[in-house]
Design an enzyme around this catalytic site. Structure first.
Site, short mmCIF file in Angstrom:
data_model
loop_
_atom_site.label_atom_id
_atom_site.label_comp_id
_atom_site.label_asym_id
_atom_site.label_seq_id
_atom_site.Cartn_x
_atom_site.Cartn_y
_atom_site.Cartn_z
N GLU A 22 25.47 -31.35 -10.59
CA GLU A 22 25.65 -32.56 -9.76
C GLU A 22 26.95 -32.42 -8.92
OE1 GLU A 22 26.15 -35.87 -12.01
OE2 GLU A 22 27.02 -37.19 -10.67
N TYR A 67 19.23 -45.52 16.95
CA TYR A 67 19.92 -45.82 17.99
C TYR A 67 18.84 -45.52 19.40
CZ TYR A 67 24.58 -46.08 16.57
OH TYR A 67 25.56 -46.64 15.98
N ASP A 90 26.82 -35.44 -15.11
CA ASP A 90 27.82 -36.21 -15.88
C ASP A 90 27.23 -36.74 -17.03
OD1 ASP A 90 30.15 -35.63 -14.25
OD2 ASP A 90 30.00 -37.52 -13.22
#
Lengths: 527, 391
Positions: free
Chosen positions: B211, B110, B263
């Site tokens: 995770e 910005y 996973d």
């Protein structure tokens, strides 16, 4: 029956009255256009052909009482007409008896007489002519009508006054039946195109609606005046031969051939005569009809005559064409070429081609074609003209990087002592191979030059685009750099860095930055 | 902020870091100023951040930036915009360093975003933004990291805190001491500048990185780290730079073994590989962020399906309930992984091939579905004890 033979059996005036569409007077609109044209062309022939920069004023007034009646006035500053010749010049319809050839604008050798005749038939007013020759002490005024049956002028009024200002030129005023609303477009276009090929003329036009068009003189050179030339043997027909013989002072055939023709000297005349077995000493006036026919065929056939000369022609010249195109069309690019003379049926011809591109020219789906024959704009029958065939069929414009719609105008000028017109209207030129070839080569020449210009322009634009791609970031970069320049003993201003960065860009892209002297010319404030 | 305020409220660690970074910036960009003043072509020589300039250092097990560089010159039409962006970004960062600010990458975007109005070569007035999307300013920031050889953390640029840690350990962050064993039900959010953390003391035998945030919370509240003397970390999905750097320091400085639990799918494997070797886009930081000794604890395909030497952790019936059918994108990703140099080991090839054959994946939550204590007291300890992990 040939036209000439017909011509003898009735009065020439009557003949043209009966065949007025041939001379371009088929309907009121076309007749108004044709009248303006004949008078303007006479005016130009009376000026530029004699080394005078033309000042031409044209006006068309609407009759207050009668519909479809207009008074055309054309005034020039030309050589004027000798007083005693004025009645015949405007009141007797004649075939020209002269057999010398000269490139003139007038199409039929009739010019103003046809306008006078047409005006007399449709409105019935006499034509008014005011004229003074150069150095004439008097200015003469005539009011003339034509005796159609007898083919001779009727002078209704003759007067004169002192020429105090030393004026010379001619003013013709004729009332004709016309249709301005239908002719307007063509007449305006005709005057505009005339201005294109005569940028050395002042032309002022006032229309019946009071609108005024002014074409200012922008060139101070004139094309070389056309000069008279003797006929070339290849371009002579039986009628012409008879006319030549009736006028010649030569006593023998060999004298006649070597004196009255171009391209024939004593030696060539002798060789010609011996080749075809004519009697060199026979008086040409004594030749039989069979002999004359044989002579015409032989003159056309003999291949050893020198080529027809072209130095008597009056091409406009590439310089004037460019000036004319620039002034009237306001394009961004012009070029023009005058081709070398070529020969067609014993007459030499010169083709000139001009091109104008971009600027104020509207992009069109096909090239705008401006046709001229002996400096006369041809406005009708465009699609049947050889020049149209060249620009629309022979040339593949994509080869020249032109993609339609494109803002492109092609000017084609054919000049010569004989133009191979197509049809009786004389508004389009026939597809004569030598002419087609000349026009095509001319168009290719100027198209190549346009292609080069466009390539150069594109390259310059590309350079400018690249330079601006850099320049637009300069203020941003300079501002960032000042933050890091703080450590230097003296504070460095952003402006200094900006100008240094700009110098770097200038060094790399130099020429393309003609109009930019600082990054602030490119980067604008957001306020 | 005035100097006084800075001294009063800011940590001394930050102030030192600022000065170091600002000096580096001055040095690099002053050269550009000099070039401009001398009328020389200003250019930046930047190491290339491309796959072809990414080198897998087998010995150290790291993805590293190669020696290739490229020139970003102001006078190069193709590079001019990037050149402007690079200098703009450098100026913003430098200003923030000097003014004691902590911009995020969104802030940088910005601060630098504004319009340039200019007249083009045809005289038309155009507008162009210094940058349009954060993607552009982020890319320039990465260029600056390699150009000045400083990571964004070292420039005091913050990112959202994502990683969390708990365990029997005390650290100094800023000027405060924090006891990571006294975080209640919460956890310490790993600060975006983990290099400024000082390790005071630690009482742990290994680090477990999970995770999934949810699994982290379950293990934390069940007292896993206390029971098994562990430092418990979560990356909450793809690990951010701070978490990776923090884990790396735990391993490198405290010599704690690192076990990673994800996973059982290609994305989980890739998370492991980011921890271990680094990512392709950020290979320049691997040297500081990657943990080459990190071990993939699970969940592995053999944990689910077993093999000739191993009994699976799941029964036939449990498999039927917990397994999810692999999607097309999973298969594609797995095939890509097979091509990466650092996955071309015997164990990983086997792992990936089982996946491709079974076309099945499994989330860690499936193991807690079997019972949290199964995960905590059976699965994890057994895996560690039997050294059933992949490197």
């Amino acid at each position: 029956m040939s036209v000439a033979e017909k011509f003898r059996s009735i009065s020439p005036a009557e003949f043209f009255y009966r065949n007025k569409e041939i001379a371009g007077f088929a309907n009121p609109a076309r007749a108004l256009y044709q009248s303006v044209r004949e008078l303007v062309e006479n005016a130009l022939d009376a000026t530029d052909a004699h080394g005078i920069f033309p000042d031409i004023a044209i006006s068309i007034e609407r009759d207050q009482n009668k519909a479809y009646v207009y008074r055309i006035t054309v005034k020039d500053n030309g050589i004027g007409i000798p007083e005693n010749y004025i009645p015949d010049a405007f009141g007797r319809v004649l075939f020209s008896s002269k057999y010398v050839l000269r490139q003139t604008r007038g199409l039929f050798g009739l010019g103003a007489k046809m306008v006078v005749l047409y005006g007399q038939i449709t409105v019935g007013e006499p034509a008014e002519i005011v004229s003074a020759t150069i150095n004439s002490k008097k200015i003469y005024k005539y009011k003339i009508m034509i005796d159609i049956k007898e083919n001779k002028p009727i002078v209704l009024e003759r007067s004169w006054w002192q020429n105090k200002t030393g004026w010379h030129g001619t003013m013709v005023k004729v009332a004709v039946e016309g249709d301005w609303s239908k002719a307007r477009q063509k007449i305006l276009e005709y005057i505009k195109r005339t201005a294109i090929v005569s940028p050395y003329a002042n032309i002022v036009f006032r229309s019946p609606d009071g609108e005024i068009k002014i074409y200012q003189r922008v060139a101070n050179i004139l094309p070389p005046p056309p000069r008279e030339a003797k006929p070339h043997p290849h371009g002579v027909d039986l009628e012409m031969l008879k006319a030549m013989i009736s006028e010649t002072k030569a006593q023998t055939l060999i004298e006649f051939l070597s004196d009255e023709f171009q391209g024939v000297g004593r030696v060539l005349a002798e060789r010609f005569i011996s080749t075809y077995g004519f009697d060199p000493n026979i008086n040409p006036k004594n030749l039989s009809k069979d002999d004359l026919e044989k002579l015409v065929r032989a003159l056309k056939e003999f291949s050893e005559f020198r080529k027809p000369r072209a130095d008597h022609l009056s091409p406009i010249g590439s310089e004037l064409i460019k000036i004319g195109l620039n002034t009237i069309l306001k394009p961004e690019f012009t070029d023009a070429i005058t081709r070398k003379p070529v020969v067609y049926e014993g007459h030499s011809m010169v083709v000139e081609v001009g091109i104008a591109y971009g600027g104020a020219i509207e992009p069109l789906e096909e090239p705008m074609l401006l046709r001229f024959a002996n400096k006369i704009p041809l406005l009708y029958d465009e699609k049947s003209d050889v020049a149209w065939k060249v620009v629309s069929e022979n040339i593949d414009w994509s080869y020249y990087d032109i993609v339609f719609p494109a803002p492109i105008a092609i000017l084609v000028h054919v000049c010569g002592t004989k133009i191979p017109y197509k049809g009786v209207g004389k508004e389009s030129i026939a597809e004569v191979p030598v002419l087609e070839h000349e026009i095509e080569e001319g168009v290719r020449h100027v198209a190549r030059s346009l292609k080069l210009y466009l390539a150069k322009k594109q390259k310059e634009e590309e350079m400018a685009r690249k330079a601006i791609t850099l320049i637009k970031y300069i203020p941003e970069i300079a501002r960032a750099l000042t933050v890091f320049a703080k450590a230097n003993p003296e504070p460095i201003q952003a402006e200094v860095l900006e100008s240094k960065l700009f110098d770097l860009v200038k060094n790399r892209f130099g020429d393309s930055l003609k109009n930019i002297s600082s990054p602030r010319d490119v980067v604008l404030s957001l306020e | 902020m005035s100097e006084e305020h800075v001294k009063k409220f800011m940590s001394s660690v930050d102030i030192k870091a600022r000065i170091r970074a600002a000096e580096k910036f001055s040095e690099v960009f002053n050269n550009v100023v000099k070039a401009v003043l001398n009328g020389e072509e200003p250019k930046l020589i930047i190491p290339k951040r491309t796959l072809s300039n990414t080198i897998y250092d087998k010995e150290r097990g790291l993805l590293l930036l190669g020696p290739a560089t490229f020139e970003r010159s102001f006078l190069d039409v193709k590079e001019a915009r990037k050149f402007m962006q690079t200098l703009l970004m450098a100026k913003i960062i430098y200003d923030a360093l000097i003014n004691n600010e902590y911009p995020t990458i969104r802030d940088l975007f910005y601060r630098g975003k504004h319009s340039i109005r200019y007249r083009d070569h045809k005289g038309r007035i155009e507008e162009e933004n210094t940058w349009d999307e954060q993607k552009e300013s982020d890319a320039v920031l990465r260029d600056i990291e390699v150009l000045v050889n400083l990571l964004r953390e070292e420039m005091l640029i913050l990112s959202k805190e994502k990683g969390k840690v708990v365990g029997d350990m005390r650290i100094r962050s800023g000027d405060d001491v924090i006891d990571l064993s006294k975080m209640g039900h919460g956890a310490y959010a790993i600060e975006p500048t983990p290099d400024l953390i000082e390790f005071i003391d630690v009482n742990a035998e290994f680090v477990l990185v999970v995770e999934k945030d949810a699994v982290f919370q379950q293990l934390h509240r069940a007292g896993f780290w206390r029971k098994y003397k562990a430092i418990l970390v979560t990356s909450a999905g793809q690990p951010d730079r701070a978490t990776r750097r923090f884990v790396r320091r735990l391993n490198e400085e405290l010599k704690l073994p690192i076990y990673i639990l994800t996973d059982a799918d290609p994305y989980g494997w890739y998370i492991y590989s980011v921890f271990r070797i680094g990512s392709i886009t950020l290979s320049y930081e691997s040297e500081r962020l990657a943990t080459p000794k990190a071990k993939f604890l699970g969940v592995s395909m053999t944990d689910i399906f077993g093999d000739k030497n191993k009994k699976p952790y799941l029964s036939e019936a449990e498999r039927r309930n917990f397994i999810i059918k692999a999607k097309k994108t999973d298969i594609k990703r797995a095939q890509e992984l097979l091509n990466y140099e650092w996955f071309k080991t015997e164990k990983w090839t086997k792992e990936i091939n089982i996946f491709l054959q079974k076309q099945s994946k499994l989330e860690i939550e499936a193991l807690t579905g079997k019972g949290l204590h199964f995960l905590m007291d059976t699965y994890i300890p057994t895996k560690i004890q039997t050294q059933d992990f992949i490197e």
